[in-house]
Design a protein around this motif. Structure first.
Motif, short mmCIF file in Angstrom:
data_model
loop_
_atom_site.label_atom_id
_atom_site.label_comp_id
_atom_site.label_asym_id
_atom_site.label_seq_id
_atom_site.Cartn_x
_atom_site.Cartn_y
_atom_site.Cartn_z
N LEU A 44 23.14 48.09 35.85
CA LEU A 44 22.14 47.50 34.97
C LEU A 44 22.44 47.78 33.51
O LEU A 44 22.27 46.92 32.65
CB LEU A 44 20.74 48.03 35.33
CG LEU A 44 20.18 47.56 36.67
CD1 LEU A 44 18.95 48.37 37.03
CD2 LEU A 44 19.88 46.07 36.63
N ASP A 45 22.91 48.99 33.22
CA ASP A 45 23.23 49.36 31.84
C ASP A 45 24.35 48.50 31.29
O ASP A 45 24.28 48.02 30.17
CB ASP A 45 23.61 50.84 31.79
CG ASP A 45 23.63 51.39 30.38
OD1 ASP A 45 22.62 51.21 29.65
OD2 ASP A 45 24.63 52.02 30.01
N ALA A 52 20.08 39.37 27.52
CA ALA A 52 18.76 39.71 26.98
C ALA A 52 17.96 40.52 27.99
O ALA A 52 18.17 40.39 29.20
CB ALA A 52 18.02 38.43 26.63
N PRO A 53 17.02 41.34 27.52
CA PRO A 53 16.18 42.15 28.43
C PRO A 53 15.40 41.29 29.42
O PRO A 53 14.98 40.19 29.09
CB PRO A 53 15.23 42.88 27.49
CG PRO A 53 15.90 42.87 26.17
CD PRO A 53 16.72 41.61 26.12
N ASP A 54 15.21 41.81 30.62
CA ASP A 54 14.46 41.12 31.66
C ASP A 54 13.93 42.17 32.63
O ASP A 54 13.79 43.33 32.28
CB ASP A 54 15.33 40.08 32.36
CG ASP A 54 16.55 40.70 33.05
OD1 ASP A 54 16.73 41.93 33.00
OD2 ASP A 54 17.32 39.95 33.65
N ALA A 55 13.69 41.78 33.87
CA ALA A 55 13.21 42.71 34.89
C ALA A 55 14.23 43.82 35.14
O ALA A 55 13.86 44.95 35.43
CB ALA A 55 12.92 41.96 36.19
N GLY A 56 15.51 43.51 35.01
CA GLY A 56 16.55 44.53 35.17
C GLY A 56 16.42 45.63 34.13
O GLY A 56 16.68 46.79 34.41
N ARG A 58 13.59 46.70 32.86
CA ARG A 58 12.50 47.59 33.29
C ARG A 58 12.99 48.59 34.32
O ARG A 58 12.66 49.77 34.26
CB ARG A 58 11.34 46.77 33.84
CG ARG A 58 10.52 46.09 32.76
CD ARG A 58 9.23 45.52 33.31
NE ARG A 58 9.42 44.49 34.34
CZ ARG A 58 9.63 43.21 34.07
NH1 ARG A 58 9.65 42.78 32.83
NH2 ARG A 58 9.78 42.36 35.05
N ARG A 59 13.79 48.13 35.27
CA ARG A 59 14.33 49.03 36.31
C ARG A 59 15.29 50.03 35.70
O ARG A 59 15.28 51.21 36.04
CB ARG A 59 15.02 48.21 37.41
CG ARG A 59 15.67 49.04 38.48
CD ARG A 59 14.68 49.88 39.25
NE ARG A 59 15.38 50.58 40.33
CZ ARG A 59 14.97 51.70 40.87
NH1 ARG A 59 13.84 52.27 40.48
NH2 ARG A 59 15.67 52.28 41.83
N GLU A 65 14.38 57.09 32.76
CA GLU A 65 13.30 58.06 32.60
C GLU A 65 13.33 59.11 33.70
O GLU A 65 13.08 60.29 33.46
CB GLU A 65 11.96 57.35 32.54
CG GLU A 65 11.78 56.59 31.24
CD GLU A 65 10.55 55.70 31.21
OE1 GLU A 65 9.76 55.71 32.19
OE2 GLU A 65 10.38 54.97 30.21
N LYS A 66 13.63 58.70 34.93
CA LYS A 66 13.76 59.66 36.04
C LYS A 66 14.89 60.64 35.74
O LYS A 66 14.73 61.85 35.89
CB LYS A 66 14.01 58.91 37.34
CG LYS A 66 14.13 59.80 38.55
CD LYS A 66 14.35 59.00 39.82
CE LYS A 66 14.50 59.91 41.02
NZ LYS A 66 14.79 59.15 42.24
#
Length: 89
Positions: A44-45, A52-56, A58-59, A65-66
């Motif tokens: 994803l990175d 562009a940013p999307d649902a990926g 967010r994941r 963050e984890k």
């Protein structure tokens, strides 16, 4: 999140402790993530660098963050252990 895109983590000028360990299979695994989550995060990175940013996104942020929470806890524990083991006299 600086330090995750490209090879910044393995750069000779990157002096911070590693944010990953190498598992028994020789795979690099980010602290706090499973090998599968690490693979997903890195995929994803690399995709986010191109689109562009999307649902990926967010994941990717969820996985980051984890990892970041586990990293901070690990660093705090490491500092405590070093401090307790350090004796001048």
């Amino acid at each position: 999140m600086t330090g995750f895109r490209g090879d910044a983590m393995t750069s000779p000028t990157y002096n911070a402790p590693r944010r990953y360990f190498v598992d028994g299979g020789g795979r690099r695994v980010l602290i706090g993530l499973t090998p599968e989550e690490t693979f997903e995060f890195e995929r994803l990175d690399s995709e986010q660098a191109q689109v562009a940013p999307d649902a990926g996104e967010r994941r990717r942020l969820e996985l980051y963050e984890k990892h970041e929470g586990a990293w901070r806890a690990w660093m705090a524990q490491s500092r405590t252990e070093r401090r307790e083991g350090f004796n001048l006299y």
